[in-house]
Structures are given as C-alpha cells and as structure tokens.
Design a protein around this motif. Structure first.
Motif, mmCIF file in Angstrom:
data_model
loop_
_atom_site.group_PDB
_atom_site.id
_atom_site.type_symbol
_atom_site.label_atom_id
_atom_site.label_comp_id
_atom_site.label_asym_id
_atom_site.label_seq_id
_atom_site.Cartn_x
_atom_site.Cartn_y
_atom_site.Cartn_z
ATOM 1 N N GLY A 1 0.200 -38.404 32.200
ATOM 2 C CA GLY A 1 0.267 -38.389 33.655
ATOM 3 C C GLY A 1 1.629 -37.965 34.169
ATOM 4 N N ARG A 2 1.861 -38.207 35.467
ATOM 5 C CA ARG A 2 3.116 -37.828 36.112
ATOM 6 C C ARG A 2 4.217 -38.827 35.741
ATOM 7 N NH1 ARG A 2 1.816 -35.846 42.244
ATOM 8 N NH2 ARG A 2 4.035 -35.338 42.064
ATOM 9 N N TYR A 3 5.450 -38.284 35.591
ATOM 10 C CA TYR A 3 6.564 -39.167 35.261
ATOM 11 C C TYR A 3 7.851 -38.583 35.811
ATOM 12 C CZ TYR A 3 7.809 -35.886 31.510
ATOM 13 O OH TYR A 3 8.183 -34.762 30.800
ATOM 14 N N GLN A 4 8.875 -39.466 35.847
ATOM 15 C CA GLN A 4 10.238 -39.038 36.158
ATOM 16 C C GLN A 4 11.144 -39.468 35.019
ATOM 17 O OE1 GLN A 4 12.372 -41.163 39.296
ATOM 18 N NE2 GLN A 4 10.690 -42.663 39.434
ATOM 19 N N LEU A 5 12.285 -38.793 34.869
ATOM 20 C CA LEU A 5 13.261 -39.125 33.839
ATOM 21 C C LEU A 5 14.372 -39.961 34.461
ATOM 22 C CD1 LEU A 5 13.498 -35.711 31.965
ATOM 23 C CD2 LEU A 5 12.424 -37.807 31.143
ATOM 24 N N LEU A 6 14.609 -41.128 33.849
ATOM 25 C CA LEU A 6 15.592 -42.065 34.399
ATOM 26 C C LEU A 6 16.703 -42.324 33.383
ATOM 27 C CD1 LEU A 6 13.252 -44.663 36.138
ATOM 28 C CD2 LEU A 6 14.487 -42.757 37.176
ATOM 29 N N PRO A 7 17.898 -42.726 33.860
ATOM 30 C CA PRO A 7 19.046 -42.930 32.966
ATOM 31 C C PRO A 7 18.838 -44.098 32.005
ATOM 32 C CG PRO A 7 19.730 -42.794 35.269
ATOM 33 C CD PRO A 7 18.247 -42.910 35.267
ATOM 34 N N LEU A 8 19.480 -43.982 30.857
ATOM 35 C CA LEU A 8 19.464 -45.056 29.869
ATOM 36 C C LEU A 8 20.820 -45.724 29.721
ATOM 37 C CD1 LEU A 8 17.236 -43.454 27.112
ATOM 38 C CD2 LEU A 8 16.903 -45.732 28.055
ATOM 39 N N LEU A 9 21.804 -45.305 30.531
ATOM 40 C CA LEU A 9 23.151 -45.852 30.417
ATOM 41 C C LEU A 9 23.231 -47.232 31.053
ATOM 42 C CD1 LEU A 9 25.269 -42.680 31.240
ATOM 43 C CD2 LEU A 9 24.540 -43.545 29.006
ATOM 44 N N ASN A 10 24.034 -48.097 30.444
ATOM 45 C CA ASN A 10 24.231 -49.449 30.950
ATOM 46 C C ASN A 10 25.324 -49.427 32.013
ATOM 47 O OD1 ASN A 10 24.893 -52.279 31.197
ATOM 48 N ND2 ASN A 10 23.887 -52.578 29.216
ATOM 49 N N PRO A 11 25.093 -50.020 33.181
ATOM 50 C CA PRO A 11 26.138 -50.034 34.215
ATOM 51 C C PRO A 11 27.367 -50.845 33.812
ATOM 52 C CG PRO A 11 24.274 -51.410 34.863
ATOM 53 C CD PRO A 11 23.854 -50.673 33.636
ATOM 54 N N ASN A 12 27.202 -51.742 32.829
ATOM 55 C CA ASN A 12 28.330 -52.537 32.339
ATOM 56 C C ASN A 12 28.876 -51.874 31.072
ATOM 57 O OD1 ASN A 12 30.121 -54.445 31.440
ATOM 58 N ND2 ASN A 12 28.652 -56.147 31.366
ATOM 59 N N ASP A 13 30.066 -51.275 31.171
ATOM 60 C CA ASP A 13 30.611 -50.548 30.014
ATOM 61 C C ASP A 13 31.351 -51.453 29.043
ATOM 62 O OD1 ASP A 13 32.831 -51.123 31.488
ATOM 63 O OD2 ASP A 13 33.449 -49.039 31.816
ATOM 64 N N LYS A 14 31.332 -52.761 29.261
ATOM 65 C CA LYS A 14 31.979 -53.730 28.363
ATOM 66 C C LYS A 14 30.917 -54.471 27.551
ATOM 67 C CE LYS A 14 36.293 -53.475 30.235
ATOM 68 N NZ LYS A 14 36.095 -52.270 31.042
#
Length: 520
Positions: free
Chosen positions: A208-221
């Motif tokens: 079906g339909r999809y979007q690509l979303l980020p896998l990066l963590n907002p907390n870099d620590k």
C-alpha cells in the motif's frame, strides 16, 4: 449518603442531589453550567446586576444579592474548604459583583463534583473565555494545579459581529481536570486531511501507500543506540536487533549507498490525525440533530469527550444536563449515565423527545397529585417552575422572590384582534389560594397589558366568586376564536389531562410556533 441510580434523571438543583451521594461513585463528569455565551456580561460585573425577569431555564442573570453574600460569607469563614482562598482572592479582585455571585455558586457545586469522582476520573467544564480564567482558579484550588490536563477550545461558530472594537468570539472553552495523576485517557484520532495524505504518502509498494520517516534519535547522548548500520554510524531510534529485523522485513530502506536509512510508515497502519486541544473539526448543531434547545451541543462533541476519558460500563454524570446530549452520547457508547437539571422543561424534553424509546425514571418531578403536593410543600420554588411549564409555551420567571406577581410568561403566536399584546402571564399558588390573590393577579395582567392570564392552583378553584371574578375580565378574540382573558386551571386538571383553552403559543426557547397542546 446514598447511591445515585444510573439511567435516571434528577429534577432540581444539582447541589441538592449531589450532596446526598456517596464519595467516589462517578467515573466522568461533563458540565455545561448555566452561563450562556450570549448573555450580556456587563451585568455580571455590576454590584446591582440583575435586570428584568428572564426565562430561567436558559438565560442566567447573576446579581450580588443576599444569597450571594451568604455564599461568600460561608467560604470566607470556612478556612478549611479547598475553595476558601480562591473565593477570598476573587472577592478582593472583583468585589461584590455578579461575577463573584456566579463563582460562589459554582464553587459550592464543584466541591461535590470533585468528591464524587473516582480516583481515575476526570471532569470537563464547558464555559467560555469570559469566565474560564476565574473557573480555572477554582478548579486549581479544588483539584490541584498538577491535575490540570487541558484547556480545550471548540470552534462552535463563525459569527458575525456588529462590534467595531473587538474580534467576534467563535470559541468555547472546555477545562479538563483529573482527580489523580493516573487517570483514564484514550488518545483521540481523526481522519487525515486528504491533501496531507496526497503529499506525505506518495510512495507505494505491494502493501500500500507509505512515507519514509527518519530513524535518527533526537537524543544524541545514547551510547547504547550508537552503532554502524549499512555503512552509516549514527545514534538510532531502535536497537541493532530491531533495526536488522525491520531491514530483513523490507521496512527499513536505504535510498542510495551511504545515505541515512529510513523506515516505511504505511497509511493503513496510521491511526489517523492526532486530535489536539484545538477542536475545530466538530460543527455546531445542524439539521436533524437540532431539537429546539438554545444551548444544545453537538453529539460528536460529547462522544469525543466520553470516548477519551471513560471506558464501557463507566458512569457518566452531567449535573446540568439540559437537553441531554451527554446522556444520549453515553447511552450510544455503552456507558452508564445520570443527569440533573433544574428545568422541568429540559427533563421533559429528554424523556419525551430525545430519549423517548427508553423508559427513564425521574427523581423529583411529580407523577401524580400526591407527589405534586409534596413538591409544593417541600420545594415551593421548584414546584412553581414545574407547574408553569405544564402550560404549553410558558417559561418560568427568573426571579421567584419579589417577582411582581408573575411566575411565568408566554407569547401568543398571533396577536388578538381586540388587544395590542401577545403577552400571556401565569401565577402559581402551591399552597392556599384566595379570592384576593386572584383579584391581585387580574390587576397584574391589566398592569402589564397582557392578553391572557392563567391562575394556577394545586386543587380546582371552583367558588362562585372566583368564577365571577374571571368572567369580569372579559374575552379576547384570536383568529376568530374567543378565549377568556383570565382562566383558572389546576394541577389536578393537568393530571386528569385537561388543559385550559389556549390559542397557539410560541416556543419560548426557539421562537418557533408550537403545535397545539405541545410543551415543545
């Protein structure tokens, strides 16, 4: 203390009923108290607020009178009551005024609502921006500031305004509080905007339909989530094991070698648009949903509140239930419910129009002459209001002390041929009635230039002198039919299904013409 009965309506002041009920017996409370957004708020701030008599069921004029002063004195001296400091502070800010009269009235009732809620329970108070900030102070005092959850705004209309100095207000305010930190709550989702779907979900595959979303963590620590994947080292949202499993399942993709991997979110997996505290997607009451009650709220609004803060089988209480929107919503959603209203018109409307397919018991409204006499003896003001609304087209007077000899008013649909007035008046005598009282009321109808008058008693007033006094007032002609200008009518007549002879009246709450003999 006693238990409230789910599936019941209660007639009278919610304070009188709630103070009888057991602690922690209700799961959710919604209230839309008598503070209409269409009221002229200037009178609320004046010490002499009040004005002429109005229809009490919907238009509330709060004035600083003896009752308000007594309520304030009670809070001022009761230092242990949760609302004490808030009320004293508001008195300092507002002085003896109509607004403070309203706030002391609400404080008495909100104390009991807090007591009635179970620990996971919530309260939603529907008001408007004119008083919401004062009510929030009261709720902070009663529930604690940490239990404030949301200030919801509902866009109820797109009004026109003749004001040249203000933007017109189109929003109501709904204050949400919980009894404890852990509360019943289910996130609410709405349908996605089609334009958002078109732009965001522009990729397709066999699922079906999809979007690509980020896998990066907002907390870099996060060293435990820092690793290399597909040649890219970053701080990731997922563990290495979950990332690898998602990649093997085709959920994680790398657009090109060296690019940061992203994951597929499918449209069919989305629960929808997260509903925020800005409720602009629920339209006001329209079309078939409208039942002729000026402050009626849309069913979708109450369904959203009940779904969000209760579970099936929970008990929902509406202490100012009006025309019963919250009750119908609770019934539809498989919740138990109870409603209270001071207007017998509202109770009748719920039973005979909105919920006519259910057999709903009512506490407090007379069902026979014996219970009517009991109400007249124990709660004379409630009896007056109820008796007035047994006359089609009549609404009770706002003031019940120093009311000028008038307990109710109505408007004829058609002006009589021989008097320049469409006004009809009623006076109710729940105790002893006398010839002198009847003659005084005849004088009131003359004073107010009313077309018709109705003298309402518990038992029939059948003396020859009474009939002679009525006959002396003459008749009026409406659409070719004659009606006695003054009529005697009793509650015994009502229970024996005998209405006085009346021309067609207007509905006092919608301004529309009534069907003959209809209370609505």
């Amino acid at each position: 203390m006693s238990s409230l009965a789910p599936g019941s309506l209660y007639y009278g002041d919610c304070l009188d009923w709630m103070q009888r009920w057991d602690d922690e017996s209700v799961d959710l409370i919604y209230l839309d108290p008598p503070f209409n957004s269409n009221t002229d708020y200037n009178i609320l701030y004046g010490a002499n607020g009040g004005g002429s008599a109005q229809y009490r069921a919907f238009t509330d004029t709060w004035s600083w009178d003896e009752a308000a002063a007594d309520r304030y004195a009670m809070f001022e001296s009761a230092v242990g009551r949760p609302a004490h400091r808030a009320i004293v502070g508001l008195h300092y800010a507002l002085g003896p005024s109509g607004m403070l009269a309203y706030l002391t009235y609400m404080a008495e009732r909100l104390e009991h609502m807090h007591r009635l809620l179970k620990p996971p329970g919530s309260l939603y108070l529907h008001c408007d921006p004119t008083a919401s900030h004062y009510l929030k102070l009261l709720l902070d005092a009663l529930f604690g500031p940490k239990h404030f959850r949301n200030e919801i705004t509902w866009r109820r209309s797109n009004p026109k305004s003749h004001s040249t100095v203000n933007f017109p207000n189109c929003r109501d305010t709904i204050l949400r509080y919980s009894r404890e930190s852990a509360c019943t709550f289910h996130m609410v989702y709405g349908p996605h905007d089609p334009e958002y779907v078109r732009k965001a979900y522009k990729n397709r595959d066999s699922k079906g339909r999809y979007q690509l979303l980020p896998l990066l963590n907002p907390n870099d620590k996060r060293p435990n989530l820092t690793y290399e994947f597909l040649g890219v080292t970053r701080v990731w949202r997922w563990t290495r094991e979950r990332m690898q499993a998602a990649y093997d399942a085709g959920i994680v993709v790398q657009p090109r070698p060296g690019a940061v991997p992203r994951y597929k979110k499918y449209l069919h997996e989305s629960r929808g648009r997260t509903v925020t505290n800005d409720w602009h997607d629920i339209r006001p009451v329209l079309g078939n949903e409208e039942i002729g009650y000026p402050t009626q709220k849309p069913l979708a609004l109450l369904e959203r509140i009940i779904k969000a803060s209760s579970n099936e089988g929970d008990l929902v209480l509406d202490p100012f239930c009006g025309c019963g929107t919250a009750i119908e919503a609770a019934e539809r959603l498989g919740r138990q419910w109870a409603g209270i209203d001071i207007s017998s018109f509202a109770i009748d409307l719920i039973r005979e129009q909105r919920m006519r397919n259910l057999s709903i018991p009512v506490q407090g409204i007379p069902l026979d002459l014996v219970s009517a006499k009991k109400l007249a003896r124990e709660q004379p003001f409630n009896f007056e209001s109820w008796a007035v609304t047994r006359l089609p087209g009549f609404a009770p007077n706002t003031r019940q002390v120093a009311d000028g000899g008038v307990d109710g008013r109505a408007t004829l649909a058609v002006k009589p041929d021989d008097i320049d007035s469409r006004l009809a008046l009623a006076q109710v005598k729940g105790g002893k009635h006398s010839l002198s009282a009847l003659r005084d009321f005849i004088g009131v109808t003359d004073r107010d230039r009313a077309a018709l008058g109705y003298f309402v008693t518990l038992d029939p007033f059948e003396t020859g002198a009474a009939r002679q006094a009525v006959a002396s007032t003459g008749k009026v002609r409406v659409h070719g039919h004659e009606y006695r200008r003054m009529q005697l009518w009793s509650i015994q007549d009502y229970f024996e299904d005998r209405l006085p002879r009346m021309p067609v009246m207007m509905n006092p709450y919608t301004g529309k013409q009534l069907n003959e003999r209809s209370l609505f």
